[in-house]
Design a protein around this motif. Structure first.
Motif, PDB file in Angstrom:
ATOM      1  N   ARG A 165       0.882  -1.441   0.056  1.00  0.00           N
ATOM      2  CA  ARG A 165       0.038  -0.157   0.071  1.00  0.00           C
ATOM      3  C   ARG A 165       0.945   1.322   0.063  1.00  0.00           C
ATOM      4  NH1 ARG A 165      -4.879  -2.179   0.755  1.00  0.00           N
ATOM      5  NH2 ARG A 165      -5.264  -3.814   2.410  1.00  0.00           N
ATOM      6  N   LEU A 166       0.689   1.991  -0.860  1.00  0.00           N
ATOM      7  CA  LEU A 166       1.389   3.280  -1.150  1.00  0.00           C
ATOM      8  C   LEU A 166       0.713   4.284  -0.915  1.00  0.00           C
ATOM      9  CD1 LEU A 166       4.237   4.858  -1.935  1.00  0.00           C
ATOM     10  CD2 LEU A 166       3.435   4.441  -4.447  1.00  0.00           C
ATOM     11  N   ASN A 167       1.263   5.563  -0.066  1.00  0.00           N
ATOM     12  CA  ASN A 167       0.619   6.671   0.010  1.00  0.00           C
ATOM     13  C   ASN A 167       1.628   7.844  -0.193  1.00  0.00           C
ATOM     14  OD1 ASN A 167      -2.492   6.582   1.228  1.00  0.00           O
ATOM     15  ND2 ASN A 167      -1.444   4.818   1.927  1.00  0.00           N
ATOM     16  N   ALA A 168       1.526   8.813  -0.753  1.00  0.00           N
ATOM     17  CA  ALA A 168       2.553   9.681  -1.087  1.00  0.00           C
ATOM     18  C   ALA A 168       1.904  11.214  -1.133  1.00  0.00           C
ATOM     19  CB  ALA A 168       3.280   9.487  -2.389  1.00  0.00           C
ATOM     20  N   GLU A 169       2.901  12.174  -0.603  1.00  0.00           N
ATOM     21  CA  GLU A 169       2.235  13.732  -0.527  1.00  0.00           C
ATOM     22  C   GLU A 169       3.328  14.457  -1.250  1.00  0.00           C
ATOM     23  OE1 GLU A 169      -0.213  15.823   2.501  1.00  0.00           O
ATOM     24  OE2 GLU A 169       1.684  15.519   3.355  1.00  0.00           O
ATOM     25  N   ALA A 170       3.283  15.758  -1.763  1.00  0.00           N
ATOM     26  CA  ALA A 170       4.068  16.421  -2.211  1.00  0.00           C
ATOM     27  C   ALA A 170       3.582  17.995  -2.177  1.00  0.00           C
ATOM     28  CB  ALA A 170       4.681  16.143  -3.708  1.00  0.00           C
ATOM     29  N   ILE A 171       4.539  18.791  -2.286  1.00  0.00           N
ATOM     30  CA  ILE A 171       4.097  20.389  -2.126  1.00  0.00           C
ATOM     31  C   ILE A 171       3.651  20.811  -3.575  1.00  0.00           C
ATOM     32  CG2 ILE A 171       6.078  20.913  -0.741  1.00  0.00           C
ATOM     33  CD1 ILE A 171       7.728  22.088  -2.618  1.00  0.00           C
ATOM     34  N   SER A 172       3.937  19.941  -4.671  1.00  0.00           N
ATOM     35  CA  SER A 172       3.180  20.403  -6.105  1.00  0.00           C
ATOM     36  C   SER A 172       2.672  18.863  -6.809  1.00  0.00           C
ATOM     37  CB  SER A 172       4.252  21.084  -6.863  1.00  0.00           C
ATOM     38  OG  SER A 172       5.092  20.057  -7.387  1.00  0.00           O
ATOM     39  N   LYS A 173       1.897  19.020  -7.765  1.00  0.00           N
ATOM     40  CA  LYS A 173       1.496  18.039  -8.555  1.00  0.00           C
ATOM     41  C   LYS A 173       2.614  17.514  -9.195  1.00  0.00           C
ATOM     42  CE  LYS A 173      -2.734  16.236 -11.118  1.00  0.00           C
ATOM     43  NZ  LYS A 173      -1.785  15.262 -11.918  1.00  0.00           N
ATOM     44  N   GLU A 174       3.119  18.172  -9.639  1.00  0.00           N
ATOM     45  CA  GLU A 174       4.265  17.878 -10.712  1.00  0.00           C
ATOM     46  C   GLU A 174       5.345  16.918 -10.080  1.00  0.00           C
ATOM     47  OE1 GLU A 174       2.020  21.382 -12.215  1.00  0.00           O
ATOM     48  OE2 GLU A 174       3.230  21.015 -10.534  1.00  0.00           O
ATOM     49  N   ILE A 175       5.725  17.378  -8.821  1.00  0.00           N
ATOM     50  CA  ILE A 175       6.415  16.468  -8.084  1.00  0.00           C
ATOM     51  C   ILE A 175       5.979  15.305  -7.519  1.00  0.00           C
ATOM     52  CG2 ILE A 175       7.932  16.529  -5.979  1.00  0.00           C
ATOM     53  CD1 ILE A 175       8.379  19.543  -6.170  1.00  0.00           C
ATOM     54  N   LEU A 176       4.710  15.253  -7.075  1.00  0.00           N
ATOM     55  CA  LEU A 176       4.009  13.819  -6.859  1.00  0.00           C
ATOM     56  C   LEU A 176       3.998  13.055  -7.811  1.00  0.00           C
ATOM     57  CD1 LEU A 176       2.402  12.564  -4.773  1.00  0.00           C
ATOM     58  CD2 LEU A 176       0.342  13.646  -5.914  1.00  0.00           C
ATOM     59  N   ASP A 177       3.524  13.581  -9.009  1.00  0.00           N
ATOM     60  CA  ASP A 177       3.496  12.849 -10.317  1.00  0.00           C
ATOM     61  C   ASP A 177       4.904  12.130 -10.790  1.00  0.00           C
ATOM     62  OD1 ASP A 177       0.774  13.146 -10.488  1.00  0.00           O
ATOM     63  OD2 ASP A 177       0.894  14.815 -12.060  1.00  0.00           O
ATOM     64  N   LYS A 178       5.892  12.716 -10.484  1.00  0.00           N
ATOM     65  CA  LYS A 178       7.212  12.451 -11.033  1.00  0.00           C
ATOM     66  C   LYS A 178       7.693  11.220 -10.236  1.00  0.00           C
ATOM     67  CE  LYS A 178      11.949  14.110 -11.816  1.00  0.00           C
ATOM     68  NZ  LYS A 178      12.530  13.235 -11.032  1.00  0.00           N
ATOM     69  N   LYS A 179       7.478  11.659  -8.700  1.00  0.00           N
ATOM     70  CA  LYS A 179       8.001  10.860  -7.739  1.00  0.00           C
ATOM     71  C   LYS A 179       7.238   9.523  -7.683  1.00  0.00           C
ATOM     72  CE  LYS A 179      11.288  13.133  -5.914  1.00  0.00           C
ATOM     73  NZ  LYS A 179      12.832  12.605  -6.077  1.00  0.00           N
ATOM     74  N   LEU A 180       5.868   9.611  -8.007  1.00  0.00           N
ATOM     75  CA  LEU A 180       4.879   8.181  -7.873  1.00  0.00           C
ATOM     76  C   LEU A 180       5.488   7.253  -9.208  1.00  0.00           C
ATOM     77  CD1 LEU A 180       1.370   9.441  -7.217  1.00  0.00           C
ATOM     78  CD2 LEU A 180       2.816   8.042  -5.707  1.00  0.00           C
ATOM     79  N   GLU A 181       5.685   7.957 -10.244  1.00  0.00           N
ATOM     80  CA  GLU A 181       6.379   7.188 -11.620  1.00  0.00           C
ATOM     81  C   GLU A 181       7.338   6.393 -11.200  1.00  0.00           C
ATOM     82  OE1 GLU A 181       7.302   7.855 -16.362  1.00  0.00           O
ATOM     83  OE2 GLU A 181       6.693   9.657 -14.726  1.00  0.00           O
ATOM     84  N   GLU A 182       8.390   7.064 -10.622  1.00  0.00           N
ATOM     85  CA  GLU A 182       9.616   6.362 -10.216  1.00  0.00           C
ATOM     86  C   GLU A 182       9.513   5.267  -9.381  1.00  0.00           C
ATOM     87  OE1 GLU A 182      12.624  10.456 -10.494  1.00  0.00           O
ATOM     88  OE2 GLU A 182      11.932   9.628  -8.626  1.00  0.00           O
ATOM     89  N   ILE A 183       8.551   5.384  -8.219  1.00  0.00           N
ATOM     90  CA  ILE A 183       8.619   4.466  -7.360  1.00  0.00           C
ATOM     91  C   ILE A 183       7.713   3.442  -7.492  1.00  0.00           C
ATOM     92  CG2 ILE A 183       7.302   3.993  -4.903  1.00  0.00           C
ATOM     93  CD1 ILE A 183       8.336   7.007  -4.049  1.00  0.00           C
ATOM     94  N   LEU A 184       6.404   3.691  -8.541  1.00  0.00           N
ATOM     95  CA  LEU A 184       5.736   2.495  -8.970  1.00  0.00           C
ATOM     96  C   LEU A 184       6.547   1.576  -9.875  1.00  0.00           C
ATOM     97  CD1 LEU A 184       2.273   4.698  -9.175  1.00  0.00           C
ATOM     98  CD2 LEU A 184       2.934   2.692  -7.626  1.00  0.00           C
ATOM     99  N   ALA A 185       7.346   2.154 -10.632  1.00  0.00           N
ATOM    100  CA  ALA A 185       8.172   1.543 -11.578  1.00  0.00           C
ATOM    101  C   ALA A 185       9.006   0.392 -10.892  1.00  0.00           C
ATOM    102  CB  ALA A 185       8.855   2.570 -12.546  1.00  0.00           C
ATOM    103  N   ILE A 186       9.461   0.640  -9.839  1.00  0.00           N
ATOM    104  CA  ILE A 186       9.996  -0.245  -9.156  1.00  0.00           C
ATOM    105  C   ILE A 186       9.088  -1.340  -8.406  1.00  0.00           C
ATOM    106  CG2 ILE A 186      11.663  -0.598  -7.045  1.00  0.00           C
ATOM    107  CD1 ILE A 186      12.717   2.196  -7.696  1.00  0.00           C
ATOM    108  N   ILE A 187       7.989  -0.864  -7.723  1.00  0.00           N
ATOM    109  CA  ILE A 187       6.911  -1.866  -7.254  1.00  0.00           C
ATOM    110  C   ILE A 187       6.643  -2.746  -8.142  1.00  0.00           C
ATOM    111  CG2 ILE A 187       5.051  -2.079  -6.007  1.00  0.00           C
ATOM    112  CD1 ILE A 187       5.654   0.679  -4.545  1.00  0.00           C
ATOM    113  N   ARG A 188       6.431  -2.369  -9.427  1.00  0.00           N
ATOM    114  CA  ARG A 188       5.719  -3.226 -10.474  1.00  0.00           C
ATOM    115  C   ARG A 188       6.607  -3.868 -11.363  1.00  0.00           C
ATOM    116  NH1 ARG A 188       1.120   1.484 -11.727  1.00  0.00           N
ATOM    117  NH2 ARG A 188      -0.144   1.326  -9.766  1.00  0.00           N
ATOM    118  N   SER A 189       7.763  -3.615 -11.267  1.00  0.00           N
ATOM    119  CA  SER A 189       8.718  -4.527 -11.993  1.00  0.00           C
ATOM    120  C   SER A 189       8.806  -5.893 -11.791  1.00  0.00           C
ATOM    121  CB  SER A 189      10.139  -3.607 -11.964  1.00  0.00           C
ATOM    122  OG  SER A 189      10.758  -3.775 -10.613  1.00  0.00           O
TER     123      SER A 189
END
Length: 352
Positions: free
Chosen positions: A328-352
């Protein structure tokens, strides 16, 4: 208590407490009962118990109302979805004492839940409420789960207010009245929660997720309140137990005192962007958590519950499900751009 809480109609279950409303859970009492039953070492009492029937609905309503001053509540127009659960029984005696205009949805008690599952954390179960709020031009709405221990607010535009933001609202109100008190929040909650508590002069304590863990900690720290992102809200003056109704009343009191609409109040206290909970099935929970730990070694790492990693502009928590091979992943950022970028990186590892 015999209840399946927010689960679908095919489920049933028990919530078991010992003296002073102390909850039992898998690792806090129920495991010992299971072991005793499996080994046939249960000691039977020489005295038989008894069954008593008593209607405490009036006393219950009076106690919930004691958290606010009903005379100070403004005449809000509110839509309330009881989800065919217990809120349909417990709310009317309270509403009779308040100067609010209530539009009722699904107050008939029906354990088959014919309209939608009584689980307001899922957005699909808020559709009827959102439509009715728009139809009657309500100030906001509220939905309760099956046994009414959880609740979620919905603003006039149909946006769900997360449990962590309700935690912030309740904290805001309580700290105005009781300065310097201790408040607990679980580690999935937004940074906005501890920031508000500390800004108001309170003491914020972070906890793991789960009522069986939070309730003993509330007693240990004599905390006035504790909140979870899942919509559970615990009150010292409610025997350290959770109540969606009391949380709703405290929020109603805050909005009445602040002379603000719900959406404006949330905008005032919440500057962040969140992912919501993202669940992913994995072959090995342990391996994936270690991969993420290595990838994020430059962040501030906390292993209180799964793994939490904090950076200056972003944080996330990754924890395993207790019942399934899920992360279960929960994340938060100061901007939507940062949130989307970081989620993409983390989910790529989780789903690999």
């Amino acid at each position: 208590m015999i209840t399946a809480s927010h689960n679908p109609k095919d489920y049933n279950g028990f919530k078991i407490c010992r003296q002073q409303a102390q909850p039992l859970s898998g690792q806090a009492g129920l495991d010992k009962i299971k072991e005793a039953m499996e080994n046939e070492i249960i000691q039977k009492s020489p005295q038989r118990g008894n069954i008593a029937r008593k209607d405490v609905s009036v006393e219950y309503a009076e106690h919930c109302l004691s958290f606010i001053n009903p005379a100070k509540i403004k005449p809000f127009k509110i839509v309330v979805d009881a989800g065919n659960g217990m809120a349909g029984m417990t709310l009317p005696p309270v509403f009779e004492k308040l100067p609010i205009e209530v539009t009722k949805l699904f107050f008939e008690l029906d354990g088959s839940f014919p309209n939608h599952p009584a689980s307001p954390i899922e957005l699909e179960n808020l559709v009827d409420l959102q439509k009715k709020i728009a139809e009657v031009k309500a100030d906001f709405g509220v939905a309760f789960d099956g046994d009414a221990d959880r609740m979620f607010l919905v603003d006039k535009f149909g946006h769900q207010v997360g449990g962590d933001m309700v935690t912030a609202l309740v904290s805001d109100n309580l700290l105005d009245k009781y300065p310097g008190e201790t408040i607990l929040y679980n580690l999935i909650c937004s940074k906005a929660v501890p920031e508000l508590i500390e800004r108001k002069g309170g003491k914020a304590i972070k906890t793991r997720v789960g009522h069986a863990l939070i309730k003993p900690l509330m007693k240990k720290h004599n905390a006035i309140f504790g909140g979870e992102h899942s919509g559970h809200f615990y009150f010292r003056d409610f025997w350290f137990s959770d109540s969606g109704l009391i949380a709703f009343l405290v929020c109603l009191d805050l909005l009445s005192r602040s002379d603000m609409q719900l959406h404006d109040k949330i905008a005032e206290i919440d500057p962040y962007f969140r992912s919501g909970e993202i669940n992913t099935k994995v072959d090995s929970v342990k391996d994936k958590i270690e991969q993420i730990t290595e990838f994020c070694s430059d962040g501030e790492i906390d292993r209180m519950d799964g793994i939490s990693v904090a950076y200056k502009d972003f944080w996330f928590n990754l924890r395993p499900s207790n019942t399934e091979p899920l992360l279960r992943l929960n994340a938060e950022a100061i901007s939507k751009e940062i949130l989307d970028k970081k989620l993409e990186e983390i989910l790529a590892i989780i789903r690999s």
